[in-house]
Scaffold this motif. Structure first.
Motif, mmCIF file in Angstrom:
data_model
loop_
_atom_site.group_PDB
_atom_site.id
_atom_site.type_symbol
_atom_site.label_atom_id
_atom_site.label_comp_id
_atom_site.label_asym_id
_atom_site.label_seq_id
_atom_site.Cartn_x
_atom_site.Cartn_y
_atom_site.Cartn_z
ATOM 1 N N ASP A 1 0.835 -1.202 0.000
ATOM 2 C CA ASP A 1 0.000 0.000 0.000
ATOM 3 C C ASP A 1 0.873 1.256 0.000
ATOM 4 O OD1 ASP A 1 -2.721 0.724 -0.145
ATOM 5 O OD2 ASP A 1 -2.664 1.424 1.939
ATOM 6 N N GLY A 2 1.982 1.183 0.705
ATOM 7 C CA GLY A 2 2.926 2.303 0.716
ATOM 8 C C GLY A 2 3.451 2.581 -0.691
ATOM 9 N N ALA A 3 3.794 1.505 -1.417
ATOM 10 C CA ALA A 3 4.296 1.659 -2.799
ATOM 11 C C ALA A 3 3.198 2.238 -3.685
ATOM 12 C CB ALA A 3 4.756 0.297 -3.337
ATOM 13 N N HIS A 4 1.974 1.775 -3.472
ATOM 14 C CA HIS A 4 0.829 2.298 -4.227
ATOM 15 C C HIS A 4 0.661 3.795 -3.981
ATOM 16 C CE1 HIS A 4 -3.302 2.819 -5.611
ATOM 17 N NE2 HIS A 4 -3.608 3.274 -4.408
ATOM 18 N N GLY B 1 2.765 6.054 -5.911
ATOM 19 C CA GLY B 1 2.547 6.132 -7.350
ATOM 20 C C GLY B 1 2.864 4.866 -8.130
ATOM 21 N N GLN B 2 3.306 3.801 -7.445
ATOM 22 C CA GLN B 2 3.553 2.537 -8.153
ATOM 23 C C GLN B 2 2.214 1.874 -8.480
ATOM 24 O OE1 GLN B 2 6.607 1.832 -8.872
ATOM 25 N NE2 GLN B 2 7.938 2.646 -7.264
ATOM 26 N N THR B 3 2.225 1.056 -9.556
ATOM 27 C CA THR B 3 1.025 0.303 -9.912
ATOM 28 C C THR B 3 1.062 -1.042 -9.181
ATOM 29 O OG1 THR B 3 1.003 1.374 -12.047
ATOM 30 C CG2 THR B 3 -0.326 -0.630 -11.834
ATOM 31 N N VAL B 4 0.291 -1.124 -8.124
ATOM 32 C CA VAL B 4 0.287 -2.326 -7.282
ATOM 33 C C VAL B 4 -1.155 -2.706 -7.000
ATOM 34 C CG1 VAL B 4 1.090 -3.349 -5.120
ATOM 35 C CG2 VAL B 4 2.351 -1.436 -6.106
ATOM 36 N N SER B 5 -1.486 -3.984 -7.151
ATOM 37 C CA SER B 5 -2.837 -4.405 -6.809
ATOM 38 C C SER B 5 -2.821 -5.786 -6.159
ATOM 39 C CB SER B 5 -3.728 -4.407 -8.049
ATOM 40 O OG SER B 5 -3.218 -5.323 -8.988
ATOM 41 N N VAL B 6 -3.952 -6.117 -5.539
ATOM 42 C CA VAL B 6 -4.095 -7.398 -4.846
ATOM 43 C C VAL B 6 -5.297 -8.130 -5.417
ATOM 44 C CG1 VAL B 6 -4.577 -8.515 -2.621
ATOM 45 C CG2 VAL B 6 -3.105 -6.491 -2.696
ATOM 46 N N ARG B 7 -5.129 -9.442 -5.654
ATOM 47 C CA ARG B 7 -6.272 -10.295 -5.988
ATOM 48 C C ARG B 7 -6.346 -11.367 -4.912
ATOM 49 N NH1 ARG B 7 -4.702 -10.683 -12.233
ATOM 50 N NH2 ARG B 7 -3.176 -12.096 -11.353
ATOM 51 N N ALA C 1 -10.988 -11.754 3.944
ATOM 52 C CA ALA C 1 -10.523 -10.963 2.801
ATOM 53 C C ALA C 1 -11.082 -9.545 2.878
ATOM 54 C CB ALA C 1 -10.942 -11.638 1.501
ATOM 55 N N GLU C 2 -12.367 -9.446 3.235
ATOM 56 C CA GLU C 2 -12.988 -8.112 3.308
ATOM 57 C C GLU C 2 -12.336 -7.261 4.390
ATOM 58 O OE1 GLU C 2 -17.099 -9.247 3.655
ATOM 59 O OE2 GLU C 2 -17.401 -9.122 1.469
ATOM 60 N N GLU C 3 -11.977 -7.892 5.506
ATOM 61 C CA GLU C 3 -11.312 -7.116 6.564
ATOM 62 C C GLU C 3 -9.937 -6.629 6.136
ATOM 63 O OE1 GLU C 3 -11.299 -8.113 10.626
ATOM 64 O OE2 GLU C 3 -13.485 -8.296 10.688
ATOM 65 N N PHE C 4 -9.213 -7.458 5.407
ATOM 66 C CA PHE C 4 -7.904 -7.012 4.902
ATOM 67 C C PHE C 4 -8.086 -5.840 3.941
ATOM 68 C CE2 PHE C 4 -6.266 -11.333 6.016
ATOM 69 C CZ PHE C 4 -5.172 -10.927 6.752
ATOM 70 N N ALA C 5 -9.109 -5.926 3.100
ATOM 71 C CA ALA C 5 -9.326 -4.886 2.092
ATOM 72 C C ALA C 5 -9.684 -3.538 2.728
ATOM 73 C CB ALA C 5 -10.422 -5.328 1.119
ATOM 74 N N PHE D 1 -8.067 -3.779 -4.725
ATOM 75 C CA PHE D 1 -8.129 -5.039 -4.004
ATOM 76 C C PHE D 1 -9.350 -5.798 -4.505
ATOM 77 C CE2 PHE D 1 -6.581 -6.823 0.201
ATOM 78 C CZ PHE D 1 -7.372 -7.957 0.198
ATOM 79 N N GLU D 2 -9.098 -6.831 -5.315
ATOM 80 C CA GLU D 2 -10.209 -7.628 -5.852
ATOM 81 C C GLU D 2 -10.379 -8.880 -5.007
ATOM 82 O OE1 GLU D 2 -10.935 -8.513 -10.323
ATOM 83 O OE2 GLU D 2 -8.809 -8.006 -10.072
ATOM 84 N N ILE D 3 -11.631 -9.251 -4.735
ATOM 85 C CA ILE D 3 -11.888 -10.493 -4.001
ATOM 86 C C ILE D 3 -12.634 -11.431 -4.947
ATOM 87 C CG2 ILE D 3 -13.020 -11.513 -2.000
ATOM 88 C CD1 ILE D 3 -12.695 -8.787 -0.580
ATOM 89 N N LEU D 4 -12.010 -12.573 -5.239
ATOM 90 C CA LEU D 4 -12.538 -13.459 -6.277
ATOM 91 C C LEU D 4 -12.933 -14.815 -5.692
ATOM 92 C CD1 LEU D 4 -9.559 -12.644 -8.646
ATOM 93 C CD2 LEU D 4 -11.885 -11.797 -8.961
#
Lengths: 181, 124
Positions: free
Chosen positions: B82-85, B88-94, B108-112, B119-122
């Motif tokens: 999240d710090g990198a995001h 300005g870095q392009t960082v995401s979580v699935r 997962a929802e609590e982490f998000a 942050f995608e939850i699949l």
């Protein structure tokens, strides 16, 4: 152990509709193997996956708490009398109860009971707030846990955590914790 | 930078970080004997990597169970990303979870809730 003592012990355990009981040295491999056995058993009972995971996760937190506390006292050069920890998983009516017991040093009793009383007084929203607050704290150097175990158990429980602290001698209290799921 | 790979065991997850592709995978169950020891190489690797990451970084998490000390470690991992995001870095979580397991979705929802990166939850 004498035959009649074994009989009495088994009878006492049976009355609790016991799934599993372990008393002895809690090594990581014991915790893992018993955990697998619990999960296999519950999967055969065809209960919901989320209920299986609640029992399993409360069991892991309790067993790891007992082991970590024991290891931390050993590291301080104050080993706890051997094999004094116990974990029990039983069933009452249609719900599961996960309980643990272990010796704690008398000096730790006030802090432990204050924490448990605080958790017992909180509703779901309050427990979540305490959980979030604790989870954002930096880790304490040398700590083996994150200080989240009891809060997590309280969040999973359907009733307030039950506990007791009974003096064993001048040095130790026996701490018992019961989590109703 | 070298990739990081730690094979899964019955109580610790697979760690498979490919620096050039920007693909980071954590999969399995996490309740190792000492979570902080287990995740220490992960923190060290990420700290280095996030100084000059790939143009896009994706963390794929498929953790069906975490004990509380592993949860704390995962919060720390997500905070690093999240710090990198935020810089300005392009960082995401699935976050992948088994649709039979409500607890995995709640987790997962609590982490998000605590991060601002995508942050995608699949469900699977």
């Amino acid at each position: 152990m004498k035959g009649n003592e074994l009989f009495n012990l088994q009878e006492l355990l049976s009355r609790q509709k016991l799934l599993i009981c372990f008393s002895g040295p809690f090594s990581h491999s014991v915790i893992e193997e018993l955990g697998k056995a619990v999960r296999n058993h519950l999967e055969n009972e065809r209960i919901e996956k989320s209920a299986i995971m609640d029992v399993f996760s409360v069991y892991v937190e309790q067993a790891q708490n007992v082991r970590n506390y024991t290891a931390s006292r050993e590291a301080l050069g104050r080993p706890i009398p051997a094999n004094s920890g116990i974990v029990v998983i039983g069933k009452e009516d249609d719900h599961y109860v996960v309980s643990s017991g272990n010796l704690v040093e008398a000096d730790d009793v006030p802090g432990l009971s204050a924490m448990l009383e605080k958790l017992r007084g909180l509703d779901k929203a309050g427990l979540k707030a305490v959980y979030k607050e604790q989870s954002r704290k930096p880790r304490e150097a040398g700590a083996s846990g994150a200080g989240l175990g009891l809060i997590d158990m309280a969040r999973k429980a359907t009733r307030p955590l039950e506990y007791s602290l009974r003096a064993v001698d001048d040095t130790y209290f026996f701490f018992s914790l019961e989590v109703q799921l | 930078m070298d990739s990081l790979r730690i094979e899964a065991t019955s109580c610790s997850p697979l760690i498979d970080f490919d620096p050039a592709a920007g693909l980071l995978r954590i999969e399995g169950e996490s309740y190792p004997e000492n979570s902080f020891d287990f995740y220490a190489p992960v923190f060290n690797w990420l700290e280095d990597y996030l100084k000059t990451p790939a143009p896009a970084v994706v963390l794929d998490i498929g953790l069906s169970y975490l004990n509380t000390s592993s949860i704390k470690c995962m919060i720390d991992v997500l905070e690093m990303l999240d710090g990198a995001h935020q810089q300005g870095q392009t960082v995401s979580v699935r976050w992948h979870y088994d649709s039979d397991n409500d607890r995995a979705l709640d987790m997962a929802e609590e982490f998000a809730e605590d991060v601002s990166l995508p942050f995608e939850i699949l469900a699977h």
